[in-house]
Scaffold this motif. Structure first.
Motif, PDB file in Angstrom:
ATOM      1  N   LYS B 338      -3.517  -8.380  -9.142  1.00 38.75           N
ATOM      2  CA  LYS B 338      -4.026  -9.461  -8.278  1.00 38.75           C
ATOM      3  C   LYS B 338      -2.886 -10.416  -7.905  1.00 38.75           C
ATOM      4  O   LYS B 338      -2.786 -10.902  -6.787  1.00 38.75           O
ATOM      5  N   LYS B 339      -1.998 -10.675  -8.879  1.00 39.61           N
ATOM      6  CA  LYS B 339      -0.867 -11.565  -8.641  1.00 39.61           C
ATOM      7  C   LYS B 339       0.088 -10.956  -7.586  1.00 39.61           C
ATOM      8  O   LYS B 339       0.591 -11.654  -6.700  1.00 39.61           O
ATOM      9  N   SER B 342      -1.444 -11.367  -4.199  1.00 39.48           N
ATOM     10  CA  SER B 342      -1.430 -12.744  -3.716  1.00 39.48           C
ATOM     11  C   SER B 342      -0.014 -13.175  -3.368  1.00 39.48           C
ATOM     12  O   SER B 342       0.187 -13.851  -2.353  1.00 39.48           O
ATOM     13  N   GLU B 343       1.013 -12.763  -4.121  1.00 42.28           N
ATOM     14  CA  GLU B 343       2.378 -13.227  -3.866  1.00 42.28           C
ATOM     15  C   GLU B 343       3.198 -12.228  -3.059  1.00 42.28           C
ATOM     16  O   GLU B 343       4.340 -12.476  -2.726  1.00 42.28           O
TER      17      GLU B 343
END
Lengths: 125, 664
Positions: B338-339, B342-343
């Protein structure tokens, strides 16, 4: 919540067997013979007594003409209670079940006694 | 010479009513035939009772004489019994009546004390006073020598004791032999002369004291004489004590032999009782241990159930725990993905994440979220419950052990002990029955004390013998002193009185020495004669040319001599029997006291040839003989043939009932 009974009463037939076992001189008292009966039922007849339903049914079969034992004497260190809770976790009548197991086991030992096969006792332990 | 003419019995043993055996006044042999249990030994006992008032049983003297009464007579109300002996001795006729009868006023006895003993002796028709009667009986048949007249031939092996030295039985038999041979008469003469010698010695001492030259020596002599007398008296007392002790030992040995079996049974029973008690004590301990173990044995029986339960819970707990762990791992991975989305940068390598990869990551997140769902709330609760149950179950097996092996071991021991106790009980019961049957009249404590008493008596005998030896040493020393003093007095004394006293003493001393030598020579000659006569009888009785004779020892024991000159070391019981009969025959020939021979079971284990030899020899052994034989013990025709005209009478003991025998 466990039942709040303070005594259990054996069936007349089971009581007679416990008395004969005690009279043989092998047991210190009838209560020890009764608990031996309970252990015998669990060890050798588990299939017949492995559910609460079976025990509840048997409870209705046995009369209450035998001796009455205090729970305090029967289970001074709550071992029996813990055992019943471990064996029948869904039940909240451990001492009722204890009575049933004792009566059942003693009746089976009574059969051996009649056939002359109860002693030596180590053979049925 | 004593001769039995007739014996009349009334209710004695199986001889119910009045029955008479006529032995006749002629010389010869009478045979009384009777099977076992008919009363042959009772006839021997009737003679013994008549003469001495005692009844000899195999196990000793019968204490309660009333037991000898006829049982059927008792049922008919007649109690007691009578024996009448008609006999002659050296021209006089005697009628001896001995009776056991109810005391006046008693109709039915309750015990031995209700009977009284009655004894009469008529000589030539006149009843003798009790003193004369006892004297007369002792003259015609002293009890001490009865063994050579009335005997059970099955007991003849006791003469073997004569071959041993220092046995009390042997010593007793030797004394009886010397008594029948008349040695004590000469011995009494020696003692009387010794008394005279002692008196003359005193006179000599007094004379020496009266002589001026030997006053002091005379006094010393008197003192030594008194001292010697004192020691002689002590020796006499000790010898009398020794005789009593030897007699006592012999009685005890008899009682020991009689009660040997009984004593063994009692000892065995007592040991069995001790053993039973020991086993019972151990059994009680074992039972107690079993009960202790059985108090909590039920817990041990549940160990397998508890283990199965624990394994089941552990398996379920493990599965839930694994599911929970997988979700935890998956959650960390999803968080990383997920990180990255998102990034748009990879958290591991720092590279930029493209749109394709973002799509791929989103698909992976969905997939992982669906696959590793983790525990449901129910499962979480279940895991929690299982963990608690596990704690409780662990408690159930803590400090609990399976005691089955221990109980098995104890039960095996208990079974062994129960068997041992049962065996002990059975043994005790059997021994108890034996003791009751055999030892009805014997007090157990008495029986057990016999061997203790016997060893005490043996010890006392040893002490007394040692005492006699010590006294003899002192005596020898004193006598030597006395001789020295006497020699000095003889040299110094010059008075007439002393010389006269000394002459008298010397004369008496010569007489004493003559008596002593005579006694020794008489005894030696008797022994030679007994040896010669016994040899003659033995050769007749055996008929075996290998055995040329018998050799007598100091105790009158006889050894068989082989033609090679050697003594025969061990002999059979049959030969023992023959040697004993030879000795008895020789004693009868050499004894001043003569009388009949009455033998019970005379042929023992002898073969037909030796039986015939005995029968043939019997008339020569005694003027009157009676044989009590069972039918078949010897062939009747052989007996009649061998005895010929010497056979005077034959009687048969016929059974009327088990308690009634008739002499026909």
């Amino acid at each position: 919540m466990a039942e709040s009974i303070k005594t259990i009463v054996l069936s007349g037939q089971a009581q007679a067997v416990a008395k004969q076992m005690n009279d043989s001189g092998t047991f210190p008292d009838s209560l020890s013979a009764a608990k031996f009966g309970m252990a015998y039922a669990i060890k050798y007849y588990w299939d017949a007594v492995n559910t609460s339903d079976k025990l509840n049914h048997l409870n209705g079969v046995y009369d209450s003409k035998g001796s009455t034992y205090n729970i305090g004497s029967l289970d001074p260190d709550n071992y029996v209670l813990q055992l019943m809770e471990a064996l029948y976790p869904d039940s909240d009548t451990p001492y009722t079940f204890t009575r049933v197991l004792i009566c059942f086991g003693l009746n089976k030992l009574g059969d051996l006694l009649e056939e002359g096969r109860l002693f030596p006792i180590n053979k049925v332990m | 010479m004593l001769h039995f003419d007739k014996m009349t019995l009334r209710d004695f043993g199986p001889y119910k009513g009045e029955q008479t055996i006529d032995f006749s006044d002629r010389s010869g042999v009478s045979i009384i035939w009777g099977n076992n249990g008919r009363g042959k030994t009772t006839l021997l006992n009737a003679l013994r009772y008549g003469l001495f008032g005692v009844i000899q049983r195999r196990n000793g003297i019968l204490k309660n004489l009333s037991e000898m009464g006829n049982k059927e007579a008792v049922q008919e109300g007649r109690y007691g019994f009578t024996v009448i002996l008609d006999m002659t001795n050296d021209g006089d006729t005697y009628k001896l009546t001995r009776q056991l009868k109810l005391r006046p006023g008693i109709v039915k006895p309750s015990g031995e004390e209700d009977y009284e003993k009655v004894l009469f002796l008529e000589r030539d028709g006149s009843i003798l006073s009790p003193e004369d009667r006892n004297h007369e009986l002792n003259v015609i048949m002293p009890e001490q020598v009865a063994r050579f007249f009335l005997f059970d031939a099955e007991l003849l092996q006791e003469y073997e004791e004569l071959l041993e030295t220092n046995t009390s039985d042997g010593e007793q038999i030797k004394n009886s032999i010397e008594k029948i041979l008349g040695v004590p008469v000469l011995q009494n003469g020696v003692v009387d002369v010794e008394d005279c010698l002692s008196n003359y010695e005193k006179q000599k001492s007094r004379a020496a004291r009266a002589d001026d030259k030997t006053v002091q020596l005379g006094q010393e002599m008197e003192n030594l004489t008194a001292n010697i007398e004192e020691h002689q008296n002590i020796i006499k007392e000790k010898q009398a004590e020794l005789s009593d002790l030897i007699r006592k030992k012999s009685v005890l040995e008899g009682r020991m032999a009689d009660t040997d079996k009984l004593r063994n049974w009692i000892v065995q029973r007592n040991e069995a009782q001790k053993s039973q008690e020991k086993h019972e004590d151990e059994l009680e301990t074992v039972q107690s241990k079993i009960r202790d173990l059985m108090k909590n044995a039920w817990r041990g029986m549940l160990l397998t159930t508890v283990r199965d339960l624990r394994e089941k819970i552990e398996a379920e707990e493990y599965a839930l725990d694994a599911k929970k762990q997988k979700r935890t791992v998956a959650d960390r991975f999803i968080m990383e993905m997920k990180k990255a989305i998102s990034e748009r940068t990879c958290p591991i390598c720092g590279q930029e994440v493209s749109g394709d990869i973002v799509e791929h990551l989103r698909a992976k997140i969905n997939e992982s979220t669906n696959e590793y769902v983790g525990l449901s709330e129910e499962e979480r609760q279940r895991l929690y419950d299982l963990q608690n149950q596990m704690l409780a179950i662990r408690q159930l097996s803590a400090d609990v052990s399976d005691v089955r092996q221990g109980v098995a071991h104890l039960e095996n021991r208990r079974d062994e002990l129960q068997i041992a106790i049962s065996e002990c009980r059975q043994q005790i019961e059997e021994l108890h029955d034996n003791i009751k049957r055999y030892g009805e009249d014997a007090e157990e404590a008495d029986v057990l004390s016999i061997s203790r008493e016997h060893s005490d008596v043996e010890q006392t005998i040893r002490d007394v013998r040692r005492g006699i030896e010590d006294e003899n040493k002192k005596l020898t020393e004193l006598k030597m002193n006395k001789e020295r003093v006497a020699a000095t007095i003889d040299k110094m004394a010059g008075g007439t009185d002393y010389r006269l006293a000394s002459r008298k003493y010397e004369l008496c001393e010569h007489v004493f020495r003559i008596f002593e030598k005579s006694k020794t020579r008489y005894r030696e000659r008797l022994k030679e004669n007994v040896e010669k006569d016994a040899t003659a009888l033995f050769v007749q009785l055996t008929g075996d040319k290998d055995y040329i004779g018998l050799k007598i020892n100091d105790n009158y024991g006889l050894e068989i001599i082989h033609k090679s000159g050697r003594t025969v070391p061990s002999r059979s019981s049959g030969y023992e029997h023959i040697v004993a009969l030879s000795l008895i025959g020789a004693l009868h020939k050499n004894a001043p006291l003569r009388g009949p021979i009455i033998m019970d079971s005379p042929f023992g284990r002898l073969d037909p040839t030796h039986k015939a030899n005995i029968v043939r020899t019997l008339p020569g052994m005694a003027e009157q003989s009676m044989l009590l034989a069972y039918i078949g013990e010897i062939d009747e025709q052989v007996a009649r043939f061998e005895l010929g005209s010497h056979l005077i009478h034959e009687y048969k003991l016929e059974r009327v009932s088990s308690m009634h025998t008739e002499i026909v």
